[in-house]
Write a protein that holds these residues in place. Sequence first.
Motif, short mmCIF file in Angstrom:
data_model
loop_
_atom_site.label_atom_id
_atom_site.label_comp_id
_atom_site.label_asym_id
_atom_site.label_seq_id
_atom_site.Cartn_x
_atom_site.Cartn_y
_atom_site.Cartn_z
N PHE A 1 0.83 -1.20 0.00
CA PHE A 1 0.00 0.00 0.00
C PHE A 1 0.87 1.26 0.00
N GLY A 2 0.51 2.21 -0.85
CA GLY A 2 1.21 3.48 -0.91
C GLY A 2 2.25 3.56 -2.00
N ALA A 3 2.72 2.42 -2.50
CA ALA A 3 3.75 2.46 -3.55
C ALA A 3 3.23 3.17 -4.78
N ALA A 4 1.98 2.91 -5.13
CA ALA A 4 1.40 3.59 -6.30
C ALA A 4 1.24 5.08 -6.03
N LEU A 5 0.90 5.45 -4.80
CA LEU A 5 0.71 6.86 -4.45
C LEU A 5 2.03 7.63 -4.47
N SER A 6 3.14 6.93 -4.28
CA SER A 6 4.45 7.60 -4.28
C SER A 6 5.05 7.69 -5.68
N ASP A 7 4.45 7.01 -6.63
CA ASP A 7 4.96 7.00 -8.01
C ASP A 7 4.51 8.28 -8.71
N LEU A 8 5.46 9.14 -9.05
CA LEU A 8 5.15 10.42 -9.67
C LEU A 8 5.35 10.42 -11.17
N SER A 9 5.53 9.26 -11.77
CA SER A 9 5.74 9.18 -13.22
C SER A 9 4.44 9.41 -13.97
N SER B 1 -1.69 6.75 -10.04
CA SER B 1 -2.18 7.91 -9.28
C SER B 1 -1.49 9.17 -9.79
N GLN B 2 -2.22 10.26 -9.79
CA GLN B 2 -1.70 11.55 -10.23
C GLN B 2 -1.73 12.51 -9.05
N ARG B 3 -0.55 12.92 -8.63
CA ARG B 3 -0.46 13.80 -7.46
C ARG B 3 -0.98 15.19 -7.79
N PHE B 4 -1.68 15.80 -6.82
CA PHE B 4 -2.00 17.22 -6.91
C PHE B 4 -1.87 17.82 -5.52
N ILE B 5 -1.61 19.09 -5.46
CA ILE B 5 -1.50 19.81 -4.20
C ILE B 5 -2.55 20.89 -4.22
N ASP C 1 9.58 2.36 3.10
CA ASP C 1 8.38 1.83 2.47
C ASP C 1 7.51 2.98 2.01
N TYR C 2 6.30 2.67 1.67
CA TYR C 2 5.39 3.65 1.10
C TYR C 2 4.04 3.56 1.82
N GLY C 3 4.08 3.69 3.12
CA GLY C 3 2.89 3.45 3.92
C GLY C 3 1.88 4.57 3.90
N MET C 4 0.78 4.32 4.62
CA MET C 4 -0.35 5.24 4.62
C MET C 4 0.02 6.62 5.16
N PHE C 5 1.04 6.68 6.03
CA PHE C 5 1.43 7.95 6.61
C PHE C 5 2.89 8.29 6.30
N SER C 6 3.38 7.79 5.18
CA SER C 6 4.75 8.07 4.79
C SER C 6 4.85 9.42 4.10
#
Length: 566
Positions: free
Chosen positions: A82-90, A95-99, A352-357
């Motif tokens: 969990f979270g590995a996809a959320l950390s992938d910025l390619s 997932s597509q990051r936005f701020i 890792d790429y956890g929920m609160f990383s």
Amino acid sequence: MDSAWCCGSRWISSILVAFVFFHGLSFSQRAPNISHYDYIIIGGGTAGCPLAATLSQNASVLLLERGGSPYRNDNITNLSAFGAALSDLSDSSPSQRFISEDGVINARARVLGGGSCLNAGFYTRAAPSYVSAVGWDGKLANESYRWVEKVVAFEPPMLGWQSAVRDGLMEVGVLPFNGFTYDHMYGTKVGGTIFDTEGHRHTAADLLQNANPNNLTVLLHAVVHKILFRHKGNSRPVAHGVIFRDGAGQKHKAYLKKGPKNEVIISAGALGSPQILMLSGIGPSAHLRVHNITVIVNNPSVGQQMSDNPMNAVFVPSPIPVEVSLIQVVGITRYGTYIEAASGENFSGPRDYGMFSPKIGQLSTVPPKLRTQQAIDQAVESMATLPASAFVGGFILEKIMGPVSRGHLELQTKNPNTNPSVTFNYFKEPEDLQRCVQGMNVIKNVIESRAFSRFKYPYLSAQQLLNMTAAAPVNMLPRHANDSTSMEQFCKDTVMTIWHYHGGCQVGSVVDSDYKVLGVDALRVIDGSTFNYSPGTNPQATVMMLGRYMGVKILQERLGSTDTTN
């Protein structure tokens, strides 16, 4: 890899027979320049997949998904990743990051199955009062929930950490205990999960197994640029097709077949749906003209009333090993906050790429506006110097019901691949801030409870753990339990997202009660962008239910029938 996952993967491959783009390459053959369908669905996400599966029973359906396949991707399938996809910025990330303009780092799905491929897996229904207030038919809503649950919902295993949180909630008065249930009710309960007993995720994409493959075409990496409208004299604009580009950048047009019941349906999520409406000429006229977009309907409400449920959490290091778990238990309080938990080194450590990383943007040690990439990098580097034992433990979090605070969304460019600008205005309304303070006080009490004691070092008080969570604004933290002003500052400075944003195309201002877009014909929006408030403690069950529910309703209208058994 379990048999259900393998079968799901093979089945999805078998339906992608017409025109599918997999990782930018043609899976079977390229989409034709022009094609025709009874229904065109924009967005193969949490609502779009069950909607497409249902409509395909009696009509031809084109499902356009801007992302790729969730299958054969371990970062999506396995709970431990969990979270590995959320950390992938390619650019190829699911997932597509936005701020947001508030400074809180967030993510939107870009994959078949939508947010159900990225989330923490909690499955719980909306309250009956929510269903009634929205105006849904209770019987059909329950049938639609059950249709979803046959494929994607499971009872989670209850191990040490989650059991201690459950018992701690009851000890501090979050009662009654309602056992394992999908239902939303006051008290403490064990909810459902979309992870099976082997830790494999089941998503909205799996609901496509209920489709008629002869009537369904799924296009991956198909980005819709605008909806096409036609006019007949002085009549209202009628949606009759879309323009989209495939994974190779080639432009295509898909049109509705002739027929009074055929429609374009947007299911692109709370960011994507208002964005597509604006790109197609439906929205605030002044804003559209700034971007040289021809105005079809002037509707100032498109992109308004955006909300994201704020989340605040406390990390509790444990003197004994804990299981790897995502959200399983929830305390539903009577004052508008929900208490949940996650545990395991995989969900807090720097490797890792956890929920609160901080790798996925969940950085609470600095206030939102200071969460730059440099701050994230520094946090990751600092955490990497700590021993592994420092990350044994878990988080207890609270999420605000509603919320009451609202913001807005605007286009940045005419490129549909570019994120719109969005402001959520976290804690703008005092009611939300007060709920956060109350929720954090419940968390402090759970940490100090007898039931939770074996998972807490005795020399670390709950207040010290809050100080550790908010390392930068430590001087603002309360020195006394009744110091609510400082706790309010804690809430503001440590706020994160729980990825439950919604709004932008709400019922009554952008769509009617049948989700038809106001001012035009043959166009609907069916997804979380239509919600006034987030349903339940996690919206995914209700978003999937809504896709099925509206699919049944639309077919009833199409066929002149009240049968809901298909």
